[in-house]
Enzyme design. Structure first.
Site, mmCIF file in Angstrom:
data_model
loop_
_atom_site.group_PDB
_atom_site.id
_atom_site.type_symbol
_atom_site.label_atom_id
_atom_site.label_comp_id
_atom_site.label_asym_id
_atom_site.label_seq_id
_atom_site.Cartn_x
_atom_site.Cartn_y
_atom_site.Cartn_z
ATOM 1 C CB THR A 29 56.554 6.551 29.256
ATOM 2 O OG1 THR A 29 55.768 5.912 30.260
ATOM 3 C CG2 THR A 29 58.026 6.390 29.589
ATOM 4 N NE ARG A 43 49.733 11.036 23.553
ATOM 5 C CZ ARG A 43 50.167 9.799 23.291
ATOM 6 N NH1 ARG A 43 51.220 9.310 23.923
ATOM 7 N NH2 ARG A 43 49.554 9.051 22.395
ATOM 8 C CD GLU A 83 55.987 14.300 22.080
ATOM 9 O OE1 GLU A 83 55.699 13.915 23.224
ATOM 10 O OE2 GLU A 83 55.719 13.664 21.059
ATOM 11 C CG HIS A 111 56.316 10.084 21.861
ATOM 12 N ND1 HIS A 111 55.264 10.967 21.898
ATOM 13 C CD2 HIS A 111 55.803 8.888 22.229
ATOM 14 C CE1 HIS A 111 54.159 10.320 22.262
ATOM 15 N NE2 HIS A 111 54.469 9.051 22.476
#
Ligand code: GLV
Ligand code: GLV
Length: 315
Positions: free
Chosen positions: A233, A235, A264, A282
């Protein structure tokens, strides 16, 4: 003075800023392109931005009047902090307010992956639940297992606190030993390899920087137990996504829960095909309460700095 806000944020934070400044907001429900950012920063005294805004050298050079870049996130790898410093621009983040929220999400992934919650939900919705079965969706216990926290900072420690309720044994890595944390949780300070070898669950809580890029790659995955579950959780680029996809596909490890990705919002094509990984967009800090607090904290930093006072949360 002018404040530029890169995306629509909480009403309260905007109203607060408007008491003091002219506020310009990107009203589109979409991240601005580099060109759009460049167009908007030249006349602003403060920028309130998000982790999706890449505030690089070019943007900072164009932001000639800017005194503060207030990131609405605890991570600030999207900002060239060194360059900002050179131009005398303060960079602030939003620590503390999202700690419990993000720890809750990490723990949701621990439970969700181990009990195959998402997979089982899809099965049920697909009408496949015809009868109770003794081996239907066998998962793994969480209680009494070993949790490895990579990076026992604010969020890592909050995850450990939750793990105590599950009677888990806690291992951790951190730059320096943290005796207060050890006394509070009975956590044991170990090196990364020991943590990888001995943990049943491994949860990553380091910031992204040159030292943590691909911290977890093929070698590290190969040290983990075959039954291990990896949670990220923090990067995306902290984990070599291709190596992880391979480890999950070949069942080298048992499962993973990911809220962040290397590129992402792009996600490795192999990962998407696998059922032993939960993929989230995210949402670590995404609660009504916390997003409101983050925006307010960023706004407060702007109010302080533009009024000639010290920032509350400089990075
Ligand atoms: C979210 O990812 C944050 O850094 O706040
Ligand atoms: C399970 O549903 C049980 O009653 O053991």
């Amino acid at each position: 003075m002018n404040v530029f806000v890169t995306r629509v944020m909480s009403k309260e934070s905007i109203e607060y800023l408007k008491q003091y400044f002219n506020v310009k907001i990107n009203e589109k429900e979409k991240t601005l392109s580099k060109e759009e950012l460049l167009e908007n920063v030249s006349d602003c005294d403060a920028i309130m931005c998000l982790l999706t805004d890449i505030i690089d050298k070019d943007i900072i050079k164009k932001a000639g009047r800017t005194k503060i870049i207030a990131n609405c996130a605890v991570g600030y790898n999207n900002i060239d902090v060194e360059e900002a410093k050179k131009h005398g621009i303060v960079v602030t983040n939003t620590p503390d307010v999202l700690t419990d929220t993000t720890a809750d999400l990490a723990f949701s992934l621990i439970l969700g992956v181990s009990r195959r919650i998402v997979e089982a939900d899809s099965y049920t919705r697909a009408g496949l639940f015809k009868e109770w079965g003794p081996t239907l969706f066998l998962g793994q216990d969480v209680a009494n297992k070993t949790l490895g926290i990579i990076g026992a900072g604010r969020i890592g420690k909050a995850v450990a606190k939750r793990a105590i309720g599950f009677n888990m044994k806690i291992l951790y890595t951190k730059r320096n030993r943290d005796e207060t944390f050890e006394n509070d949780t009975s956590a044991k300070f170990v090196d990364l390899d020991t943590l990888l070898k001995e943990s049943d669950f491994i949860s990553i809580h380091v910031p992204l920087n040159k030292g943590t890029y691909h911290l977890i790659g093929e070698r590290e995955l190969s040290l983990m137990k075959k039954s291990a579950i990896l949670i990220n959780t923090s990067r995306g680029p902290v984990v070599d996504e291709e190596a992880l996809a391979y480890a999950l596909k070949s069942r080298r490890i048992w499962g993973a829960g990911l809220d962040v990705f290397e590129k992402e919002p792009e996600i490795n094509k192999e990962l998407i095909k696998l059922s032993n990984v939960i993929l989230l967009p995210h949402i670590g800090s995404a609660t009504i309460e916390t997003r409101g607090k983050m925006a307010m904290m960023a706004a407060q930093n702007i109010v302080e700095v533009l009024n000639g006072r010290a920032p509350i949360n400089p990075v």
